[in-house]
Design a protein around this motif. Structure first.
Motif, PDB file in Angstrom:
ATOM      1  N   ILE A 218     110.256  28.868 -21.337  1.00  0.00           N
ATOM      2  CA  ILE A 218     111.064  29.234 -22.512  1.00  0.00           C
ATOM      3  C   ILE A 218     110.883  30.720 -22.834  1.00  0.00           C
ATOM      4  CG2 ILE A 218     111.308  28.945 -25.026  1.00  0.00           C
ATOM      5  CD1 ILE A 218     110.808  25.993 -24.690  1.00  0.00           C
ATOM      6  N   VAL A 219     109.632  31.179 -22.784  1.00  0.00           N
ATOM      7  CA  VAL A 219     109.352  32.589 -23.121  1.00  0.00           C
ATOM      8  C   VAL A 219     109.909  33.507 -22.039  1.00  0.00           C
ATOM      9  CG1 VAL A 219     107.531  34.298 -23.532  1.00  0.00           C
ATOM     10  CG2 VAL A 219     107.298  31.972 -24.458  1.00  0.00           C
ATOM     11  N   LYS A 220     109.577  33.194 -20.793  1.00  0.00           N
ATOM     12  CA  LYS A 220     109.976  34.057 -19.668  1.00  0.00           C
ATOM     13  C   LYS A 220     111.494  34.196 -19.571  1.00  0.00           C
ATOM     14  CE  LYS A 220     109.139  36.623 -16.167  1.00  0.00           C
ATOM     15  NZ  LYS A 220     108.448  37.918 -16.346  1.00  0.00           N
ATOM     16  N   ASN A 221     112.204  33.101 -19.798  1.00  0.00           N
ATOM     17  CA  ASN A 221     113.661  33.106 -19.639  1.00  0.00           C
ATOM     18  C   ASN A 221     114.419  33.380 -20.937  1.00  0.00           C
ATOM     19  OD1 ASN A 221     113.455  32.364 -16.855  1.00  0.00           O
ATOM     20  ND2 ASN A 221     112.946  30.298 -17.533  1.00  0.00           N
ATOM     21  N   HIS A 222     113.700  33.732 -21.971  1.00  0.00           N
ATOM     22  CA  HIS A 222     114.366  33.995 -23.249  1.00  0.00           C
ATOM     23  C   HIS A 222     115.297  35.204 -23.106  1.00  0.00           C
ATOM     24  CE1 HIS A 222     114.956  34.763 -27.517  1.00  0.00           C
ATOM     25  NE2 HIS A 222     114.509  33.534 -27.728  1.00  0.00           N
ATOM     26  N   PRO A 223     116.525  35.099 -23.650  1.00  0.00           N
ATOM     27  CA  PRO A 223     117.479  36.203 -23.481  1.00  0.00           C
ATOM     28  C   PRO A 223     117.014  37.528 -24.089  1.00  0.00           C
ATOM     29  CG  PRO A 223     118.310  34.545 -25.042  1.00  0.00           C
ATOM     30  CD  PRO A 223     117.117  33.953 -24.353  1.00  0.00           C
ATOM     31  N   LEU A 224     116.071  37.467 -25.022  1.00  0.00           N
ATOM     32  CA  LEU A 224     115.614  38.708 -25.661  1.00  0.00           C
ATOM     33  C   LEU A 224     114.288  39.219 -25.105  1.00  0.00           C
ATOM     34  CD1 LEU A 224     116.535  37.812 -29.373  1.00  0.00           C
ATOM     35  CD2 LEU A 224     117.885  39.114 -27.702  1.00  0.00           C
ATOM     36  N   MET A 225     113.782  38.572 -24.056  1.00  0.00           N
ATOM     37  CA  MET A 225     112.510  38.991 -23.456  1.00  0.00           C
ATOM     38  C   MET A 225     112.704  40.208 -22.572  1.00  0.00           C
ATOM     39  SD  MET A 225     109.490  37.809 -23.825  1.00  0.00           S
ATOM     40  CE  MET A 225     108.406  37.888 -22.407  1.00  0.00           C
ATOM     41  N   PRO A 226     111.827  41.227 -22.716  1.00  0.00           N
ATOM     42  CA  PRO A 226     111.854  42.328 -21.753  1.00  0.00           C
ATOM     43  C   PRO A 226     111.457  41.772 -20.379  1.00  0.00           C
ATOM     44  CG  PRO A 226     110.303  42.775 -23.569  1.00  0.00           C
ATOM     45  CD  PRO A 226     110.744  41.351 -23.700  1.00  0.00           C
TER      46      PRO A 226
ATOM     47  N   SER B  39     107.468  35.606 -33.214  1.00  0.00           N
ATOM     48  CA  SER B  39     106.180  36.312 -33.273  1.00  0.00           C
ATOM     49  C   SER B  39     105.866  36.984 -31.939  1.00  0.00           C
ATOM     50  CB  SER B  39     105.061  35.329 -33.630  1.00  0.00           C
ATOM     51  OG  SER B  39     105.329  34.697 -34.852  1.00  0.00           O
ATOM     52  N   ILE B  40     106.147  36.296 -30.840  1.00  0.00           N
ATOM     53  CA  ILE B  40     105.909  36.871 -29.514  1.00  0.00           C
ATOM     54  C   ILE B  40     106.763  38.122 -29.328  1.00  0.00           C
ATOM     55  CG2 ILE B  40     106.257  36.486 -27.023  1.00  0.00           C
ATOM     56  CD1 ILE B  40     105.431  33.525 -27.536  1.00  0.00           C
ATOM     57  N   LEU B  41     108.029  38.032 -29.704  1.00  0.00           N
ATOM     58  CA  LEU B  41     108.938  39.178 -29.544  1.00  0.00           C
ATOM     59  C   LEU B  41     108.520  40.356 -30.419  1.00  0.00           C
ATOM     60  CD1 LEU B  41     112.345  37.267 -29.318  1.00  0.00           C
ATOM     61  CD2 LEU B  41     111.180  38.493 -27.454  1.00  0.00           C
ATOM     62  N   ILE B  42     108.076  40.074 -31.630  1.00  0.00           N
ATOM     63  CA  ILE B  42     107.613  41.154 -32.526  1.00  0.00           C
ATOM     64  C   ILE B  42     106.381  41.825 -31.929  1.00  0.00           C
ATOM     65  CG2 ILE B  42     106.657  41.685 -34.820  1.00  0.00           C
ATOM     66  CD1 ILE B  42     109.652  40.998 -34.892  1.00  0.00           C
ATOM     67  N   ALA B  43     105.474  41.007 -31.383  1.00  0.00           N
ATOM     68  CA  ALA B  43     104.259  41.551 -30.763  1.00  0.00           C
ATOM     69  C   ALA B  43     104.614  42.489 -29.605  1.00  0.00           C
ATOM     70  CB  ALA B  43     103.365  40.416 -30.271  1.00  0.00           C
ATOM     71  N   LEU B  44     105.626  42.112 -28.827  1.00  0.00           N
ATOM     72  CA  LEU B  44     106.013  42.902 -27.659  1.00  0.00           C
ATOM     73  C   LEU B  44     106.805  44.158 -28.035  1.00  0.00           C
ATOM     74  CD1 LEU B  44     107.140  39.989 -25.306  1.00  0.00           C
ATOM     75  CD2 LEU B  44     105.080  41.394 -25.040  1.00  0.00           C
TER      76      LEU B  44
ATOM     77  N   ILE C 219      98.688  33.842 -31.859  1.00  0.00           N
ATOM     78  CA  ILE C 219      99.586  32.931 -32.573  1.00  0.00           C
ATOM     79  C   ILE C 219      99.050  31.523 -32.321  1.00  0.00           C
ATOM     80  CG2 ILE C 219     101.964  32.073 -32.739  1.00  0.00           C
ATOM     81  CD1 ILE C 219     102.679  34.718 -31.065  1.00  0.00           C
ATOM     82  N   LYS C 220      99.001  30.718 -33.359  1.00  0.00           N
ATOM     83  CA  LYS C 220      98.498  29.354 -33.164  1.00  0.00           C
ATOM     84  C   LYS C 220      99.471  28.324 -33.721  1.00  0.00           C
ATOM     85  CE  LYS C 220      93.597  30.229 -32.902  1.00  0.00           C
ATOM     86  NZ  LYS C 220      92.317  29.594 -33.159  1.00  0.00           N
ATOM     87  N   ASP C 221      99.598  27.242 -32.995  1.00  0.00           N
ATOM     88  CA  ASP C 221     100.325  26.091 -33.540  1.00  0.00           C
ATOM     89  C   ASP C 221      99.703  24.824 -32.959  1.00  0.00           C
ATOM     90  OD1 ASP C 221     101.396  25.694 -30.970  1.00  0.00           O
ATOM     91  OD2 ASP C 221     103.450  26.197 -31.536  1.00  0.00           O
ATOM     92  N   ALA C 222     100.205  23.690 -33.290  1.00  0.00           N
ATOM     93  CA  ALA C 222      99.669  22.451 -32.745  1.00  0.00           C
ATOM     94  C   ALA C 222     100.129  22.322 -31.298  1.00  0.00           C
ATOM     95  CB  ALA C 222     100.138  21.255 -33.563  1.00  0.00           C
TER      96      ALA C 222
ATOM     97  N   LYS D   8     103.099  46.747 -29.577  1.00  0.00           N
ATOM     98  CA  LYS D   8     102.545  47.303 -28.330  1.00  0.00           C
ATOM     99  C   LYS D   8     101.855  46.294 -27.407  1.00  0.00           C
ATOM    100  CE  LYS D   8     102.001  51.821 -30.534  1.00  0.00           C
ATOM    101  NZ  LYS D   8     101.099  52.899 -30.932  1.00  0.00           N
ATOM    102  N   ALA D   9     102.136  45.007 -27.592  1.00  0.00           N
ATOM    103  CA  ALA D   9     101.627  44.039 -26.617  1.00  0.00           C
ATOM    104  C   ALA D   9     102.453  44.185 -25.341  1.00  0.00           C
ATOM    105  CB  ALA D   9     101.734  42.620 -27.165  1.00  0.00           C
ATOM    106  N   LYS D  10     101.825  43.984 -24.181  1.00  0.00           N
ATOM    107  CA  LYS D  10     102.525  44.157 -22.905  1.00  0.00           C
ATOM    108  C   LYS D  10     102.483  42.902 -22.027  1.00  0.00           C
ATOM    109  CE  LYS D  10     102.028  49.212 -22.323  1.00  0.00           C
ATOM    110  NZ  LYS D  10     102.907  49.431 -23.439  1.00  0.00           N
ATOM    111  N   GLU D  11     101.637  41.926 -22.404  1.00  0.00           N
ATOM    112  CA  GLU D  11     101.555  40.689 -21.632  1.00  0.00           C
ATOM    113  C   GLU D  11     101.461  39.506 -22.591  1.00  0.00           C
ATOM    114  OE1 GLU D  11      99.058  40.599 -18.216  1.00  0.00           O
ATOM    115  OE2 GLU D  11      99.012  42.784 -18.009  1.00  0.00           O
ATOM    116  N   VAL D  12     101.921  38.346 -22.122  1.00  0.00           N
ATOM    117  CA  VAL D  12     101.873  37.127 -22.927  1.00  0.00           C
ATOM    118  C   VAL D  12     100.977  36.106 -22.236  1.00  0.00           C
ATOM    119  CG1 VAL D  12     103.220  35.246 -23.975  1.00  0.00           C
ATOM    120  CG2 VAL D  12     104.249  37.533 -23.729  1.00  0.00           C
ATOM    121  N   LEU D  13     100.078  35.478 -22.986  1.00  0.00           N
ATOM    122  CA  LEU D  13      99.250  34.400 -22.439  1.00  0.00           C
ATOM    123  C   LEU D  13      99.473  33.148 -23.288  1.00  0.00           C
ATOM    124  CD1 LEU D  13      97.445  37.170 -21.903  1.00  0.00           C
ATOM    125  CD2 LEU D  13      95.745  35.502 -21.196  1.00  0.00           C
TER     126      LEU D  13
END
Ligand code: ZN
Length: 190
Positions: free
Chosen positions: A156-164, A81-86, A64-67, A90-95
């Motif tokens: 923001i990603v780690k603490n997102h309420p919808l994050m596994p 997009s991150i949540l859909i990937a996970l 995923i790219k943004d400015a 089948k994505a298992k890690e976020v960088l």
């Protein structure tokens, strides 16, 4: 390149590309082989450098790219997009990989707004947006410190309420010249 020729050149090349079956060496699936999703910056220097420096080939990662590699809103399209990937791909890690010398580093809204006005966006438009509750200055503002920005986006990603909960979220900074990675947040440790 002239505005009037760019699209034509792309379409012409594309015709040849497909005709010659150049795509065959890129064939893969929509599921990332290396089971990761990367958020990085749209910087042109990273276009080929980042995948090469991380040993990624076609099909290896969701990118995923943004400015600025910024997650600016917990319910914006980047987070979605991150949540859909996970959850679906089948994505298992976020960088999250920001970079040194980023255009968003130290970016102030004022010159961008000035430039918009010079290109014909009226004062009235800005007033209308302000009355609608949209803070253009804040929205356009980049970051002052790249490390802090990475830590903030990881949070923001780690603490997102919808994050596994078990998904590691790593934060890194890449050198846009050498491709060297500096680790900011080791997602296995938090
Ligand atoms: Zn950048």
């Amino acid at each position: 390149m002239e505005k009037s020729t760019l699209l034509n050149e792309i379409l012409e090349f594309n015709h040849q590309f497909v005709e010659k079956h150049e795509y065959e060496k890129y064939e893969t699936t929509k599921f990332p082989n290396k089971k990761m999703v990367i958020l990085t910056c749209m910087d042109t220097r990273l276009l080929e450098l980042l995948p090469k420096a991380l040993n990624l080939g076609n099909g290896d990662a969701k990118i995923i790219k943004d400015a600025g590699a910024i997650v600016s809103h917990p319910f914006g399209s980047v987070m979605r997009s991150i949540l859909i990937a996970l959850y679906q791909l089948k994505a298992k890690e976020v960088l999250i990989i920001a970079h040194h010398d980023c255009g968003m580093s130290g970016l102030k809204a004022e010159p961008v707004i000035e430039s918009m006005k010079e290109r014909g966006i009226s004062e009235e438009t800005f007033n209308t947006l302000t009355y609608s509750g949209i803070n253009i200055e804040q929205w356009l503002h980049g970051f002052d410190n790249v490390t802090e920005s990475v830590v903030h986006s990881v949070g923001i990603v780690k603490n997102h309420p919808l994050m596994p909960k078990e998904v590691p979220v790593h934060g890194l900074i890449i050198d846009p010249k050498t491709g060297k990675l500096d680790l900011v947040v080791d997602g296995y440790k938090n």
